[in-house]
Design a protein around this motif. Structure first.
Motif, PDB file in Angstrom:
ATOM      1  N   GLY A 233      36.773  45.589  38.992  1.00 40.67           N
ATOM      2  CA  GLY A 233      35.459  44.949  38.871  1.00 40.67           C
ATOM      3  C   GLY A 233      35.572  43.501  38.417  1.00 40.67           C
ATOM      4  N   ASN A 234      36.465  43.229  37.476  1.00 42.54           N
ATOM      5  CA  ASN A 234      36.671  41.851  37.023  1.00 42.54           C
ATOM      6  C   ASN A 234      37.264  40.984  38.131  1.00 42.54           C
ATOM      7  OD1 ASN A 234      35.681  42.519  34.531  1.00 42.54           O
ATOM      8  ND2 ASN A 234      37.672  42.673  33.529  1.00 42.54           N
ATOM      9  N   TRP A 235      38.128  41.610  38.953  1.00 42.68           N
ATOM     10  CA  TRP A 235      38.671  40.864  40.093  1.00 42.68           C
ATOM     11  C   TRP A 235      37.555  40.478  41.064  1.00 42.68           C
ATOM     12  CZ3 TRP A 235      38.578  41.546  45.340  1.00 42.68           C
ATOM     13  CH2 TRP A 235      39.431  40.751  46.098  1.00 42.68           C
ATOM     14  N   VAL A 236      36.653  41.434  41.341  1.00 45.72           N
ATOM     15  CA  VAL A 236      35.529  41.150  42.252  1.00 45.72           C
ATOM     16  C   VAL A 236      34.662  40.026  41.687  1.00 45.72           C
ATOM     17  CG1 VAL A 236      33.422  42.089  43.258  1.00 45.72           C
ATOM     18  CG2 VAL A 236      35.514  43.462  43.237  1.00 45.72           C
ATOM     19  N   LEU A 237      34.347  40.096  40.387  1.00 44.21           N
ATOM     20  CA  LEU A 237      33.525  39.052  39.758  1.00 44.21           C
ATOM     21  C   LEU A 237      34.175  37.685  39.894  1.00 44.21           C
ATOM     22  CD1 LEU A 237      32.312  40.871  36.526  1.00 44.21           C
ATOM     23  CD2 LEU A 237      30.823  39.817  38.240  1.00 44.21           C
ATOM     24  N   LYS A 238      35.457  37.629  39.619  1.00 39.83           N
ATOM     25  CA  LYS A 238      36.148  36.337  39.681  1.00 39.83           C
ATOM     26  C   LYS A 238      36.182  35.797  41.101  1.00 39.83           C
ATOM     27  CE  LYS A 238      40.436  33.994  38.444  1.00 39.83           C
ATOM     28  NZ  LYS A 238      41.778  34.106  37.826  1.00 39.83           N
TER      29      LYS A 238
END
Length: 813
Positions: free
Chosen positions: A619-624
């Motif tokens: 999820g953090n990868w998608v946000l970034k």
């Protein structure tokens, strides 16, 4: 005291030996070395004699630990403590023959280890003191060496004689001997002789010191008596000169032994030849609350044939008579009938031939040690919170139950019980209330199980019930039903009523497996199937579940590598405003470039990732990546584009989410309102931790929308309290518009609700122009779906934005 105690470890398992060394060092002991076999152990003992040896029974080499202990006892008399996992009768009997100072079963705690070492050292020191006392007593009873002397009144001259053995031969004359008397004693000796010469019939004795030519100080005693010498009216003095050096030393040693007897914290009792009490020290009377008058010339209450098992009584006294000693632990009673556990040592006091034998009994009160051991044993096998059997004990009970089921040819059920959503209680109300609920749930489950069943707590909110002697699967279903019913009764915690529930997985012996570990694993797997089927339910194991679990583990591992190897990418599906004739935003949708299966959709990623921390990392990868792409589009002139990103519940529970997003907005120079986070309806359940996170995100200026609205268990009363600005009508309700009246009614109701709450609405899953017409006619302006545009790679978005007015005209035509 421990820092001065040297310990040798004899253990063939190197890892165990190193761990034991670490624990001993932590406790402050000095480890002289570690040996895996007897030969190496003997070498280390000769190099640096330890105070105590920790001995494993099964070691490498031609001799085992018990044989080695016997050698060490004969050659060095070193205290031995056995540390072993073996407790069968044959091994214990052999070990007892070496008179160890302790026998500790693995596994054991640091406290148990420290206690047994300290007790052994103190007991060993007491044994040494006892040996010294016995030696002092022997020295005190040795015959004195004597010589004669005499003096006549007329000559006043002392003449020396010799004993028949010639013990005083070095003393040739009184004058020479007198010169060796200590200066402080010479006048006393002279006065002593003068008084004897002056008084007829006078008898006396005096003890004095002499310094030999070698500088050694010796003690002598003069015994003298004056008597009349026949008819001469003169009288002479006759006496004995005795060297009392050894007697003097023996006297000092006896005083020391008496001090030990009276001041020892261990009870010491002397028994006569009939094994009746002759005397005892104060420690014994204080320890047992008896008085001397209660026991004088009577049997010790705890050493009678009646108080001990008959065989133990006979073996005990046989060992004393044969080997001179017996040691062991017995249960005794104080005078007030209070139970005490004592470590008992009985020794036969050496006596000369013809003298009556005596016995010395030493007792140590180890009641507190025994109670501590029992508590530690309880802690080792029972859960400290619920007092239920823990994993170790429940697996042991399961093994026993399987053995019984095999003998009886009966079925055995293993029920793996996991509380549903228990983490929410800990997160919301705190662990104290969570612990209270676990205790209550434990008692509820116990109340519906049969007396023959066993319930244990594995960890957290997981329990195992072992139900033996069941006649059919239906019986297990009834047990599972009772558990589900009793748990689902309301619980009030912190003035809040909670309806708990659980999911139960069931495996059956012997149908599913005969291995206890496999049965537990299978029940665990079935439990997850019950959760997957809606929770508050039970499920039986079947082989397909193992295949599914294996696939899940494989997929989880692949996702981990995909994140590391940069195999993920983002596609973007446009969100349209038909009134403004423009694309107002995009939804970021993850794709996976699988090395073997090609491009995979979110359905292959999210369900697996959500069961672990992977969902946070992905999820953090998608946000970034979404923020990075939005920054690039804004740099290219697409300033008014909104980026929607799906966020899972587990991400909202991550304390670092707000800081992470704030950092991204700053890093990519993005206005907060350009980022919209889509959350599921699970957050509408008024979870304080989620609401708090959403409120903090709103303070940053980020937009919040409810995705797939209407498909979950929405709590409409809490909808107004959430910091959201948009609802997304799920495509399942859009699909039947305008032909399905129910879908039309639901969509109309959502639009009306959103209007009243001043919320914006986006309809998902647009596939026909009639759907667009209906939704526009009821006030829904923002649309998203395949009929307008499928998800596309980032490079196609600028072209879609530029060409959308022409596309819209073509659609209408």
């Amino acid at each position: 005291m421990s820092e001065f105690i040297k310990i040798l470890i004899i253990e063939d398992e190197k890892i165990v030996a190193l761990d034991l060394k670490r624990r001993l060092t932590k406790l402050g002991y000095h480890v002289t070395g570690m040996a895996a076999n007897g030969q190496k152990a003997l070498t280390l003992v000769n190099q640096d004699l330890p105070n105590i040896v920790l001995m494993d029974i099964h070691i490498q080499g031609s001799m085992d630990g018990i044989e080695l202990a016997g050698i060490l006892q004969r050659t060095h008399s070193i205290p031995i403590i056995y540390l072993t996992a073996y407790s069968e009768a044959q091994t214990v009997t052999r070990a007892k023959a070496t008179k160890p100072y302790g026998y500790l079963l693995k596994p054991f705690s640091d406290r148990e280890l420290n206690i047994i070492i300290q007790v052994s050292i103190e007991r060993y020191e007491s044994d040494i003191l006892l040996k010294k006392s016995e030696q002092h007593l022997r020295l005190a009873l040795e015959a004195a060496r004597m010589g004669t002397w005499e003096v006549t009144k007329a000559s006043q001259k002392v003449f020396m004689g010799k004993s028949p053995r010639g013990d005083l031969e070095p003393i040739t004359d009184w004058e020479s001997f007198f010169l060796t008397i200590d200066n402080s004693d010479k006048s006393k000796v002279c006065d002593f002789i003068d008084k004897l010469c002056a008084k007829k019939g006078y008898a006396a004795e005096i003890e004095f010191r002499v310094t030999t030519s070698a500088g050694k100080i010796c003690w002598y005693k003069l015994y003298g008596k004056s008597f009349e010498n026949g008819s001469s009216a003169q009288y002479q003095v006759v006496g004995i000169l005795q060297e009392t050096t050894e007697n003097r030393l023996a006297k000092d040693r006896l005083a020391q032994a008496a001090t030990v007897f009276e001041c020892s914290t261990e009870g010491i009792i002397i028994l006569n030849k009939n094994k009746l009490v002759d005397c005892a020290n104060n420690a014994f009377y204080s320890m047992t609350q008896y008085q001397e008058r209660n026991l004088k010339n009577k049997e010790l209450p705890f050493l009678t044939h009646r108080s001990l098992n008959g065989n133990i009584y006979e073996d005990l006294w046989h060992s004393v008579e044969t080997h001179g000693c017996w040691r062991g632990e017995i249960k005794a009673f104080k005078r007030n009938k209070e139970i005490m556990y004592i470590w008992l040592t009985i020794g036969l006091i050496p006596v000369e031939t013809g003298m009556e034998k005596q016995f010395v009994v030493m007792i140590s009160d180890i009641t507190k040690i025994r109670e501590t051991q029992e508590q530690l044993a309880h802690f080792a096998y029972y859960d400290s919170l619920t007092n239920l059997p823990n994993r170790i004990l429940i697996m042991d009970r399961l093994n026993q139950a399987i053995a019984k089921a095999a003998r009886d040819s009966s079925l055995l059920g293993i029920l793996f019980i996991d509380l549903d959503n228990f983490k929410r209680i800990n997160d919301t109300l705190g662990h104290k209330h969570g612990d209270s609920m676990l205790c209550l749930i434990s008692q509820r489950i116990l109340s519906v199980l049969r007396q023959s069943d066993t319930l244990g707590r594995l960890s957290g909110d997981e329990y195992i019930a072992v139900a033996g002697n069941v006649e059919s699967y239906d019986a297990l279903i009834r047990i599972a039903g009772k558990i589900l019913d009793c748990i689902s009764k309301p619980v009030v915690l912190s003035n809040m009523e909670i309806i708990p529930s659980c999911s139960i997985g069931i495996s059956v012996y012997p149908h599913h497996s005969e291995n206890p570990d496999h049965l537990v694993q299978m029940a665990d797997t079935a439990m997850y199937e019950a959760k997957k089927n809606g929770r508050n339910n039970y499920a039986f194991y079947h082989p397909g579940l193992t295949q599914r679990a294996a696939h899940h583990l494989t997929r989880e591992r692949e996702l981990h590598h995909a994140l590391i190897n940069d195999e993920f990418l983002l596609y973007f599906q446009p969100q349209f405003s038909l009134i403004n004739k423009e694309i107002i935003g995009v939804e970021a949708l993850i794709r996976w470039k699988h090395p073997k299966r090609g491009l995979l959709l979110p359905a292959e990623i999210i369900p697996v990732a959500e069961t672990s921390r992977l969902i946070i990392d992905i999820g953090n990868w998608v946000l970034k990546e979404a923020c990075k792409q939005l920054h690039q589009w804004r740099t290219d002139g697409l300033d008014n584009l909104r980026m929607s990103v799906n966020v899972s519940i587990r991400q909202l529970a991550d304390n670092n989410l707000q800081k992470f997003i704030a950092k991204l907005l700053h890093q990519y120079s993005l206005p907060a309102h350009s980022l919209e986070l889509e959350i599921t309806e699970s957050c509408l359940q008024n979870e304080l931790i989620y609401i708090s996170c959403l409120e903090q995100l709103k303070k940053l200026g980020i937009l919040i929308s409810i995705d797939d609205f209407g498909t979950g268990y929405s709590c409409l009363s809490s909808l107004k309290n959430l910091p959201i600005h948009r609802l997304k009508i799920d495509q399942s309700f859009v699909k039947g518009i305008p032909l399905d009246k129910n879908d039309c009614a639901i969509a109309t109701a959502v639009l009306a609700l959103a209007q009243k709450l001043n919320l914006q609405v986006t309809a998902e899953g647009i596939e026909t122009y009639d759907q667009i017409t209906f939704l526009l006619g009821h006030g829904c302006n923002e649309l998203q779906g395949y009929w307008l545009s499928k998800p596309v790679s980032p490079k196609h978005i600028p072209d879609l934005i530029r060409d959308f007015p022409d596309q819209l005209a073509d659609l209408k035509s």
